[in-house]
Write an enzyme that holds these catalytic residues in place. Structure first.
Site, PDB file in Angstrom:
ATOM      1  N   GLU A 252      -7.538   3.360   3.963  1.00 52.30           N
ATOM      2  CA  GLU A 252      -6.998   4.676   4.328  1.00 52.30           C
ATOM      3  C   GLU A 252      -7.688   5.087   5.611  1.00 52.30           C
ATOM      4  O   GLU A 252      -8.900   5.281   5.631  1.00 52.30           O
ATOM      5  CB  GLU A 252      -7.253   5.678   3.200  1.00 52.30           C
ATOM      6  CG  GLU A 252      -6.424   6.947   3.315  1.00 52.30           C
ATOM      7  CD  GLU A 252      -7.045   7.970   4.243  1.00 52.30           C
ATOM      8  OE1 GLU A 252      -6.559   8.087   5.399  1.00 52.30           O
ATOM      9  OE2 GLU A 252      -7.995   8.634   3.847  1.00 52.30           O
ATOM     10  N   CYS A 286      -8.779  13.836   6.883  1.00 55.31           N
ATOM     11  CA  CYS A 286      -7.881  12.873   7.523  1.00 55.31           C
ATOM     12  C   CYS A 286      -6.463  13.410   7.616  1.00 55.31           C
ATOM     13  O   CYS A 286      -5.674  12.947   8.439  1.00 55.31           O
ATOM     14  CB  CYS A 286      -7.916  11.541   6.784  1.00 55.31           C
ATOM     15  SG  CYS A 286      -7.627  11.677   5.016  1.00 55.31           S
TER      16      CYS A 286
END
Length: 496
Positions: A252, A286
């Site tokens: 990720e 993020c």
């Protein structure tokens, strides 16, 4: 309750159910809001890493053969330990990351809630199934990969690592955990909770260290790597395993996320959701929106004026300051300087500063929110600036807004603030991202849904509710209890 000035001495590396004091290179973490030393310990040595891998292999067979119900019992016992240490854990997260206490308390709640959701996800996505056919039973079961490495992130040092560790353990894997070098103290407390849960020795092992320790760890005999972090680091991990395709990677890797503002009626609501999209956690999520795409109109002008004013009035400071801040620092003074340099580069490219991001206190990570208009800039970089910093782009028609939003190699999150349902349908159909929100912050995500992106944001291994998928592999079996010759034999065979 620990004092702000107290230096925490590390318990050591956690290997085979024991804390082992090491003699590796010194590793330290600081409070980013003050620059003061918080925790002191050692990097794991090559020998300690190899030993941790050995005991993880040794514990694997017994753990994999333990019933799912028993493995789930250990994870619930872990939750009980986290509950007992809730206040200490929240305070430690705030001390080591700089987050406001309200946000750290939310993270602890996420750690607690993750276990039941992971159990539910495992039962839904990887539970055994059986179908009777004319010739045999068709069975689907799942097996653990083996020894998996979890590489932790600093922005949610308890929750994000936990999101890999819990499903990995539920599936029957053993875990080698390397936390972020910025948040070793939080990791130690989390591992102590696992220890106090009664988890068998060797099932989880914690190795503190820098990137070199991580590289050594990835060179071991492992079967999986679960990583949350930057694209640059994720790419290096991917390249490191180019000759080991049998190792499953769940990467990720963040994003350069767009948030499109439509011609909305409630400007204040748009400002509120934009602040939650761009500035929460000091811009260190993020899923934070990096690019705010606004109409080149009176609505856009009014939105930008109110957004800048709200950012200017935002309370910033140490987690224990009063009144309570909305955001704290970025993770370190070094990172703060890096972000300020990135702002300078954007100005040199033609960006027009609306609100400058500035260092608020020397030798800390405390920076003020920044806003820059990049509409007329030449070739703006497609990079993630992990800070409370928003780039503004203006559009003349909605098709152009979608085109601007898609001008990125990343594809993690995207959002639209709009009263127009048709515009949302158009946005949803055309945006390339793993998380697409409507009239909600881009940072809004649910553990009951998958979490992951496309493009340079990931490698198609979404976490959260879908983490169960990369923690076990399917085994298909055709089975019958008795060995018999079929009534209808194939032609050309003669059995005497």
């Amino acid at each position: 309750m620990m004092s702000k000035l107290q230096i925490i001495q590390s318990k050591g590396q956690y290997i085979n159910g024991e804390w082992i004091k090491g003699n590796g290179l010194i590793l330290e973490s600081t409070n980013p809001a003050s620059g003061t030393l918080l925790w002191q310990g050692n990097n794991a040595t090559d020998e300690e890493i190899a030993n941790a891998c050995y005991v993880a292999h040794r514990a694997l067979k017994s753990w994999a053969n333990t019933s799912f119900e028993e493995r789930a019992r250990y994870t619930k016992a872990f939750v009980e330990q986290v509950e007992k240490n809730r206040e200490q854990l929240a305070r430690l997260i705030s001390l080591e990351t700089g987050k406001p206490l309200w946000e750290s308390q939310t993270e602890v709640s996420s750690v607690i809630g993750k276990v039941n959701l992971s159990i539910q996800a495992y039962q839904e996505r990887t539970w055994p199934k059986q179908t009777e056919t004319a010739e045999a039973n068709a069975c689907l079961r799942f097996k653990p990969h083996g020894i998996v490495v979890v590489l932790g992130a600093f922005n949610f040092p308890a929750h994000l690592s936990n999101g890999h560790i819990v499903p990995a353990l539920l599936a029957g894997n053993t875990v080698l955990y390397k936390p972020s070098e910025h948040t070793p103290a939080v990791a130690e407390l989390i591992i102590q909770c696992w220890h106090d849960s009664g988890l068998p020795p060797g099932v989880i092992n914690c190795l503190q260290g820098n990137a070199n320790c991580g590289n050594t760890l990835l060179s071991q005999d492992i079967q999986g790597v679960y990583f949350t972090g930057s694209y640059a680091t994720g790419l290096r991990i991917h390249q490191q395993f180019c000759n080991r395709p049998e190792v499953i990677l769940a990467l990720e890797m963040g994003g350069n996320n767009p948030l499109v503002i439509d011609e909305v009626k409630d400007i204040d609501a748009a400002v509120y959701h934009t602040i939650l999209s761009t500035m929460i956690t000091a811009g260190q999520r993020c899923t934070c929106a990096r690019r705010i795409i606004i109409p080149d109109s009176q609505t856009g002008d009014l939105f930008l004026e109110r957004f800048a004013k709200a950012c200017k009035l935002m309370r910033i400071g140490s987690f224990d300051s009063q009144p309570e801040p909305f955001i704290g620092p970025v993770i370190s003074h070094v990172q703060a300087l890096k972000h300020l340099h990135a702002q300078k580069q954007l100005i040199e490219m033609g960006g027009e500063i609306i609100l400058p991001m500035s260092l608020l206190l020397e030798y800390t990570g405390l920076v003020s929110p920044g806003i820059i208009d990049m509409t007329r800039a030449k070739n703006p970089p497609d990079e993630e600036i992990f800070a409370p910093f928003a780039q503004i782009y203006r559009y003349n028609h909605f098709d152009e807004a979608i085109q601007l939003a898609n001008q990125t190699r990343y594809g993690l999150s995207a959002g639209l603030l709009s009263d127009n349902k048709d515009h949302y349908q158009q946005f949803y159909q055309n945006i390339r991202a793993g998380l697409i929100n409507w009239n909600r912050p881009t940072t809004g995500a649910a553990s009951s849904l998958p979490f992951g992106g496309v493009g340079c944001s990931g490698n198609h291994r979404p976490s959260a509710y879908f983490a169960a998928d990369y923690c076990a592999y399917p085994v298909a079996s055709m089975e019958q209890p008795l060995l018999t010759t079929p009534v209808q034999r194939l032609p050309g065979l003669v059995l005497e």
